[in-house]
Design a protein around this motif. Sequence first.
Motif, short mmCIF file in Angstrom:
data_model
loop_
_atom_site.label_atom_id
_atom_site.label_comp_id
_atom_site.label_asym_id
_atom_site.label_seq_id
_atom_site.Cartn_x
_atom_site.Cartn_y
_atom_site.Cartn_z
N UNK A 199 0.83 -1.21 0.00
CA UNK A 199 0.00 0.00 0.00
C UNK A 199 0.86 1.25 0.00
N UNK A 200 2.00 1.21 0.70
CA UNK A 200 2.90 2.36 0.74
C UNK A 200 3.47 2.65 -0.64
N UNK A 201 3.85 1.60 -1.37
CA UNK A 201 4.40 1.80 -2.71
C UNK A 201 3.36 2.45 -3.63
N UNK A 202 2.13 1.95 -3.59
CA UNK A 202 1.06 2.50 -4.44
C UNK A 202 0.81 3.97 -4.09
N UNK A 203 0.85 4.29 -2.81
CA UNK A 203 0.57 5.66 -2.38
C UNK A 203 1.70 6.62 -2.74
N UNK A 204 2.95 6.16 -2.67
CA UNK A 204 4.08 7.06 -2.84
C UNK A 204 4.55 7.21 -4.28
N UNK A 205 4.40 6.17 -5.10
CA UNK A 205 4.88 6.23 -6.49
C UNK A 205 3.70 6.63 -7.38
N UNK A 206 3.60 7.89 -7.70
CA UNK A 206 2.44 8.42 -8.40
C UNK A 206 2.28 7.87 -9.81
N UNK A 207 3.40 7.51 -10.46
CA UNK A 207 3.31 7.01 -11.83
C UNK A 207 3.38 5.48 -11.88
N UNK A 208 3.04 4.83 -10.76
CA UNK A 208 3.14 3.37 -10.71
C UNK A 208 2.20 2.72 -11.73
N UNK A 209 1.00 3.26 -11.88
CA UNK A 209 0.06 2.69 -12.84
C UNK A 209 0.61 2.77 -14.26
N UNK A 210 1.27 3.88 -14.59
CA UNK A 210 1.87 4.00 -15.92
C UNK A 210 3.02 3.00 -16.09
N UNK A 211 3.74 2.73 -15.02
CA UNK A 211 4.88 1.82 -15.09
C UNK A 211 4.45 0.37 -15.30
N UNK A 212 3.42 -0.05 -14.56
CA UNK A 212 3.07 -1.48 -14.59
C UNK A 212 1.62 -1.72 -15.01
N UNK B 165 0.15 -2.21 -17.88
CA UNK B 165 -0.06 -3.32 -18.83
C UNK B 165 0.01 -4.66 -18.12
N UNK B 166 0.93 -4.78 -17.17
CA UNK B 166 1.06 -6.03 -16.42
C UNK B 166 -0.18 -6.27 -15.55
N UNK B 167 -0.70 -5.21 -14.95
CA UNK B 167 -1.90 -5.34 -14.12
C UNK B 167 -3.09 -5.77 -14.97
N UNK B 168 -3.20 -5.19 -16.17
CA UNK B 168 -4.31 -5.56 -17.05
C UNK B 168 -4.20 -7.02 -17.48
N UNK B 169 -3.00 -7.46 -17.83
CA UNK B 169 -2.82 -8.86 -18.22
C UNK B 169 -3.15 -9.80 -17.06
N UNK B 170 -2.79 -9.40 -15.84
CA UNK B 170 -3.11 -10.20 -14.65
C UNK B 170 -4.62 -10.26 -14.45
N UNK B 171 -5.31 -9.11 -14.63
CA UNK B 171 -6.77 -9.08 -14.49
C UNK B 171 -7.44 -9.98 -15.53
#
Length: 273
Positions: free
Chosen positions: A240-253, A255-261
Motif C-alpha cells: 500500500x505504501x508503494x502505491x501511495x508514494x509512487x504516483x506514476x506506478x500505474x503507468x509503469x506497470x 499493462x502487467x496489471x491488465x494482463x493479470x486481471x
Amino acid sequence: MTENAAPAPISPETALPQATAQRMLALVGAIGEYDSAPASHTLTGLLRLAAGQQPTLAERTSLQIAGLVTLDQGHPTITPEGLAVLCRDTESRPQPAAPSVAAADTPRQGPDPIARLKIGASAYEIAGWPDSDALAFRTDAASPWRELEADLAAGWSEIAAEILQRTRNALEEYVRMHMIRRREDQEAGGATGFDLYGLGWEVRDIGGEMLLRLDEETDWRPVRESALSHVAGMRERAAAALVAQVKDLRERIGDDVHAWAKRLAAGALVEPL
C-alpha cells in the motif's frame, strides 16, 4: 454427359424460409402482449437472422454465449451449429411473404440488462442501450449503472478484466501478490526491502509511522496514515505504501496489471438474462 450442379450454400434464409421466420417473430410479438417473456433472446435472435434482420444486443449476447453466432468485425455471423438448428424440422417449400413486425413506437429508455457476469464470488449485471454497442455494469439492482469502455466485440475476458480493475484495488492487489521480500538481513534501523520485477524499495516503521525509500533515492519519505488504514501486516502495508508514494506506478506497470486481471477473468461465467 451432364455434370451435377453444386448444392446451393445454406444460409439462415434458406435453412428457414424468411417469411416463416417473420411470421414466427410476429407471433412472439403478439404473445408478448399477454406474456412479458414469451420467448428467449436466443430464439428471437435466431429468428431475426433467418428473417434478414439484425438481432438486438441482448439477443446477440445470448446467441454468442450459446455458440450459435460469432462476431465478424462487430457483425453477428451464424455458425454452422446455428444453421443446423435452423435446418431442423423445417420445410423448404415457398411461403407467402409476411410483413415484418413494426418496431415499438416508443424506444425503451436506459440500459437493458442482457447478461449476468460471475467472477469468483462476485456477480455483476451487464446491460446495453438500444441501437448501441455500448455496455454498462452494476454490482446489484440498487447500484447505478457504470459505463464500460469494452464492448462485446472486445470479448467477455476484456469486459471482465475492466470490471475487476474498476471494482477492486487491482493495482495494490497486483503489487502484493507479485512483490518479493529481499532475503538479505534487515538493515540497521529496521528497514525491510522488497522487489517487484526490478522496482526496489525499502520500508521501516518508526514510532508507528511508516517510511519508504526507493532504491534510486537517498531520502526516506513518510507515508500518510490514511493510505495504510485499510491494511495490516508488513507485506500489506509495504504494498500500500508503494502505491501511495509512487504516483506514476500505474503507468509503469499498468499493462502487467491488465494482463493479470485478464488471467483472473478467464474463469468468469456469463449467463444471459
